[in-house]
Design an enzyme around this catalytic site. Structure first.
Site, PDB file in Angstrom:
ATOM      1  N   GLN A   1       0.829  -1.220   0.000  1.00  0.00           N
ATOM      2  CA  GLN A   1       0.000   0.000   0.000  1.00  0.00           C
ATOM      3  C   GLN A   1       0.861   1.267   0.000  1.00  0.00           C
ATOM      4  OE1 GLN A   1      -2.700  -1.451   3.420  1.00  0.00           O
ATOM      5  NE2 GLN A   1      -3.996  -0.109   2.197  1.00  0.00           N
TER       6      GLN A   1
ATOM      7  N   LEU B   1      -7.476   1.821   3.443  1.00  0.00           N
ATOM      8  CA  LEU B   1      -6.845   3.132   3.212  1.00  0.00           C
ATOM      9  C   LEU B   1      -6.531   3.349   1.731  1.00  0.00           C
ATOM     10  CD1 LEU B   1      -4.431   3.404   6.279  1.00  0.00           C
ATOM     11  CD2 LEU B   1      -6.760   4.279   6.026  1.00  0.00           C
TER      12      LEU B   1
ATOM     13  N   HIS C   1      -3.777  -8.280   1.218  1.00  0.00           N
ATOM     14  CA  HIS C   1      -3.035  -7.246   0.480  1.00  0.00           C
ATOM     15  C   HIS C   1      -1.733  -7.820  -0.077  1.00  0.00           C
ATOM     16  CE1 HIS C   1      -5.039  -3.395   0.646  1.00  0.00           C
ATOM     17  NE2 HIS C   1      -5.232  -3.455   1.951  1.00  0.00           N
TER      18      HIS C   1
END
Ligand code: NI
Length: 192
Positions: A48, A91, A136
């Site tokens: 991320q 996020l 992720h």
């Protein structure tokens, strides 16, 4: 370092295990916590922030002054049990929240920054967050795990985000996909 948003190619990158921890990596982890707190998040995976490293940070209190900071390197989930639906956000997909079904209890193992193995049976919020973050690292997003009807409801919003990213690339505010992938490979050569 900044948090990249959907559908940035790094979010689809399947991270390889981290083989070494050095001063720079510790610094990266520190910055990941800061970025996570600034965004009021409880978890943040390395891809991320556009890094192909198999690690994530969490603090369920979402605060630099409360809760417990945990760094999980090379996480492995096994023995999933139960099934629970809860609303999730990410996020990297700001403003989007939707119910996601996941196993309730998992066996989890990973390493900390000192190379100590961490293992345990996780349930509740900790179980959910480590499952979301481990996803992720596999290049999987919570929007991949939605029911068909919810997925259809979010389709237009996600398409708008994709168009936004494409226009950022066209205007030169973000490198082209090929350049992003090349950079990820360079980081892998260093740590994986
Ligand atoms: Ni997320």
């Amino acid at each position: 370092m900044r948090i990249v948003t959907y559908p940035h190619p790094a979010l689809r990158h399947k991270s390889k295990p981290v083989r070494r921890v050095d001063k720079q990596l510790r610094q990266i982890v520190e910055e990941m916590f800061q970025l996570m707190y600034e965004a009021n998040g409880v978890g943040l995976a390395a891809n991320q922030v556009d890094l192909p490293l198999r690690l994530f940070v969490i603090n369920l209190a979402a605060s630099a002054t409360e809760g417990e900071e945990q760094v999980f390197i090379n996480p492995v989930i096994s023995l999933p049990r139960g099934n629970e639906e809860q609303e999730e956000g990410c996020l990297s997909i700001p403003g989007v929240y939707a119910p996601v079904k996941r196993p309730e209890t998992i066996h989890f193992s990973a390493y900390d920054l000192s190379g100590n193995e961490i293992t345990g049976e996780f349930n509740g919020m900790l179980s959910r967050v480590v499952q979301h973050e481990t996803d992720h690292l596999e290049g999987v997003l919570f929007v991949d795990r939605l029911s068909t009807s919810v997925s259809m409801e979010l389709e237009a919003e996600l398409a708008d985000m994709a168009a936004g990213l494409e226009s950022m690339q066209q205007q030169g505010h973000l490198p082209p996909d090929e350049e992003i992938r090349q950079r990820l490979t360079e980081w892998e050569q260093k740590y994986c």
